[in-house]
Design an enzyme around this catalytic site. Sequence first.
Site, PDB file in Angstrom:
ATOM      1  N   CYS A 126       0.821  -1.227   0.000  1.00  0.00           N
ATOM      2  CA  CYS A 126       0.000   0.000   0.000  1.00  0.00           C
ATOM      3  C   CYS A 126       0.849   1.270   0.000  1.00  0.00           C
ATOM      4  O   CYS A 126       0.338   2.350  -0.276  1.00  0.00           O
ATOM      5  CB  CYS A 126      -0.951   0.011   1.186  1.00  0.00           C
ATOM      6  SG  CYS A 126      -2.275  -1.189   1.029  1.00  0.00           S
TER       7      CYS A 126
HETATM    8  N1  COA Z   1     -20.105  -8.500   8.818  1.00  0.00           N
HETATM    9  C1  COA Z   1     -20.593  -8.534  10.067  1.00  0.00           C
HETATM   10  N2  COA Z   1     -19.844  -8.699  11.162  1.00  0.00           N
HETATM   11  C2  COA Z   1     -18.528  -8.875  10.979  1.00  0.00           C
HETATM   12  C3  COA Z   1     -17.935  -8.872   9.710  1.00  0.00           C
HETATM   13  C4  COA Z   1     -18.779  -8.689   8.601  1.00  0.00           C
HETATM   14  N3  COA Z   1     -18.300  -8.660   7.342  1.00  0.00           N
HETATM   15  N4  COA Z   1     -16.615  -9.052   9.843  1.00  0.00           N
HETATM   16  C5  COA Z   1     -16.362  -9.179  11.152  1.00  0.00           C
HETATM   17  N5  COA Z   1     -17.521  -9.074  11.855  1.00  0.00           N
HETATM   18  C6  COA Z   1     -17.715  -9.173  13.298  1.00  0.00           C
HETATM   19  C7  COA Z   1     -16.618  -9.987  13.958  1.00  0.00           C
HETATM   20  O1  COA Z   1     -16.965 -11.361  13.921  1.00  0.00           O
HETATM   21  C8  COA Z   1     -16.624  -9.429  15.352  1.00  0.00           C
HETATM   22  O2  COA Z   1     -17.676 -10.019  16.087  1.00  0.00           O
HETATM   23  P1  COA Z   1     -17.502 -10.329  17.671  1.00  0.00           P
HETATM   24  O3  COA Z   1     -17.344  -8.980  18.300  1.00  0.00           O
HETATM   25  O4  COA Z   1     -18.773 -11.023  17.996  1.00  0.00           O
HETATM   26  O5  COA Z   1     -16.271 -11.163  17.773  1.00  0.00           O
HETATM   27  C9  COA Z   1     -16.967  -7.961  15.168  1.00  0.00           C
HETATM   28  O6  COA Z   1     -17.608  -7.882  13.876  1.00  0.00           O
HETATM   29  C10 COA Z   1     -15.762  -7.038  15.192  1.00  0.00           C
HETATM   30  O7  COA Z   1     -14.761  -7.576  14.291  1.00  0.00           O
HETATM   31  P2  COA Z   1     -13.331  -6.954  14.141  1.00  0.00           P
HETATM   32  O8  COA Z   1     -12.566  -7.691  13.088  1.00  0.00           O
HETATM   33  O9  COA Z   1     -12.702  -6.818  15.478  1.00  0.00           O
HETATM   34  O10 COA Z   1     -13.719  -5.516  13.541  1.00  0.00           O
HETATM   35  P3  COA Z   1     -12.932  -4.165  13.579  1.00  0.00           P
HETATM   36  O11 COA Z   1     -13.762  -3.156  14.245  1.00  0.00           O
HETATM   37  O12 COA Z   1     -11.516  -4.309  14.000  1.00  0.00           O
HETATM   38  O13 COA Z   1     -12.909  -3.787  12.009  1.00  0.00           O
HETATM   39  C11 COA Z   1     -11.413  -3.830  10.122  1.00  0.00           C
HETATM   40  C12 COA Z   1     -12.276  -4.632  11.076  1.00  0.00           C
HETATM   41  C13 COA Z   1     -10.630  -4.757   9.234  1.00  0.00           C
HETATM   42  C14 COA Z   1     -12.324  -2.952   9.253  1.00  0.00           C
HETATM   43  C15 COA Z   1     -10.462  -2.904  10.930  1.00  0.00           C
HETATM   44  O14 COA Z   1      -9.783  -3.661  11.915  1.00  0.00           O
HETATM   45  C16 COA Z   1      -9.428  -2.224  10.058  1.00  0.00           C
HETATM   46  O15 COA Z   1      -9.738  -1.491   9.157  1.00  0.00           O
HETATM   47  N6  COA Z   1      -8.132  -2.411  10.364  1.00  0.00           N
HETATM   48  C17 COA Z   1      -7.056  -1.826   9.616  1.00  0.00           C
HETATM   49  C18 COA Z   1      -6.999  -2.502   8.307  1.00  0.00           C
HETATM   50  C19 COA Z   1      -5.954  -1.943   7.404  1.00  0.00           C
HETATM   51  O16 COA Z   1      -5.674  -0.788   7.340  1.00  0.00           O
HETATM   52  N7  COA Z   1      -5.346  -2.813   6.671  1.00  0.00           N
HETATM   53  C20 COA Z   1      -4.393  -2.434   5.732  1.00  0.00           C
HETATM   54  C21 COA Z   1      -4.713  -3.144   4.491  1.00  0.00           C
HETATM   55  S1  COA Z   1      -3.547  -2.727   3.314  1.00  0.00           S
END
Ligand code: COA
Length: 373
Positions: free
Chosen positions: A156
Amino acid sequence: MKQAVISGTGLYTPSQSISNDELVESFNSFVNSYNQEHQADIEAGTVEALAESSSAFIEKASGIKSRYVMDKAGILDPARMKPFLAERSNDEPSIQCEMAIEAAKEALAQAGKTVDDVDAVIVACSNLQRAYPAMAVEVQTALGINGFAYDMNVACSSATFGIQAAVNAVQTGTAGCVLMLNPEICSGHLNFRDRDSHFIFGDACTAVIVEDAETATSEHQYKILGTKLQTVFSNNIRNNAGFLNRCDESGLGKTDKLFVQNGRKVFKEVCPMVAKQITAHLEELELAADNLKRMWLHQANLSMNQLIAKRVLGRPAEVEEAPVILDTYANTSSAGSVIAYHLYKSDIKAGDIGVICSFGAGYSIGSVIIEKL
Ligand code: COA
């Protein structure tokens, strides 16, 4: 040493887009089929049932509402869930080359340059369509550019690292004008069957012209005050696809040959690193956060950007101070911060200072501090 400026940018946006609702409908259809197919094992407790995705979660967790893609039908087909991008013959232009040409034309026009003015082409992106010949050499020849071209990959952060490479070339005189391109087909390396990440990426290509200030004539000139790069190894964002995959059959079909991440850890670890880097970079240039008119940040997650901007400024950023494009483009990897810059720079006045900042796998962080001329 010569002074480098950014004198033009361009953007190629695919014609097809997918809303969260469309993506979730396809994903949930796959989940229901999978659970039905494995009903007996799920009831016996030997297979875990898959959970449905939701548009509300996606928007709340990431800020993403929609994404542009190179092929919508293949992604949304629950029996396929990957883009259909037919392999081209060696006599046809490759897909990344076509995307790059479109973005390049706009950047050249904005910079007031023709292909004769360009001495070097850099293609910098997360995933290259093939091992070799370099995509950049194909783009160079397709556009009719003399000089040299090469590919580079810093995930990225590829665009900011590419800008630094272009700046170095201009400063040392190995090229007077560099075309730097970021053709990202993220949909080709995203696992659309993974609930945690199926919504994250979109496709796009950006182009940046970096040239010697003495030759620049564009109205859109931004003096590059400094570039700063940082890398620290991490397994929290990873993609193990590579040419050695075919040497080990046990690896075939494993999901680690697509994008995988530990999103929570990425969020927690990368935000402070990025804020620290921007602050340190400003200090090195004897600038303060108050001098920053705009932050064109990598577009992965809205809360991440709000947190980084708040840490840098010491207060929550106004929307116009850290423009958001991930709502419509999603994460387009290296193209993200350049799309934000391309779309949200026309109101910047002479003397205003901004930072283009990327972050991603590696970990890798790049900041480019610029001043509108
Ligand atoms: N739909 C519904 N629920 C979902 C889901 C989906 N698609 N994906 C995950 N969940 C649920 C999980 O199961 C979890 O449930 P629980 O609380 O019962 O365990 C809950 O939502 C929270 O999941 P989590 O993965 O902890 O979400 P988050 O708030 O951390 O958001 C991201 C996830 C990936 C959006 C976030 O962590 C992020 O953007 N991180 C940085 C990513 C990044 O910059 N990456 C670089 C890529 S180059």
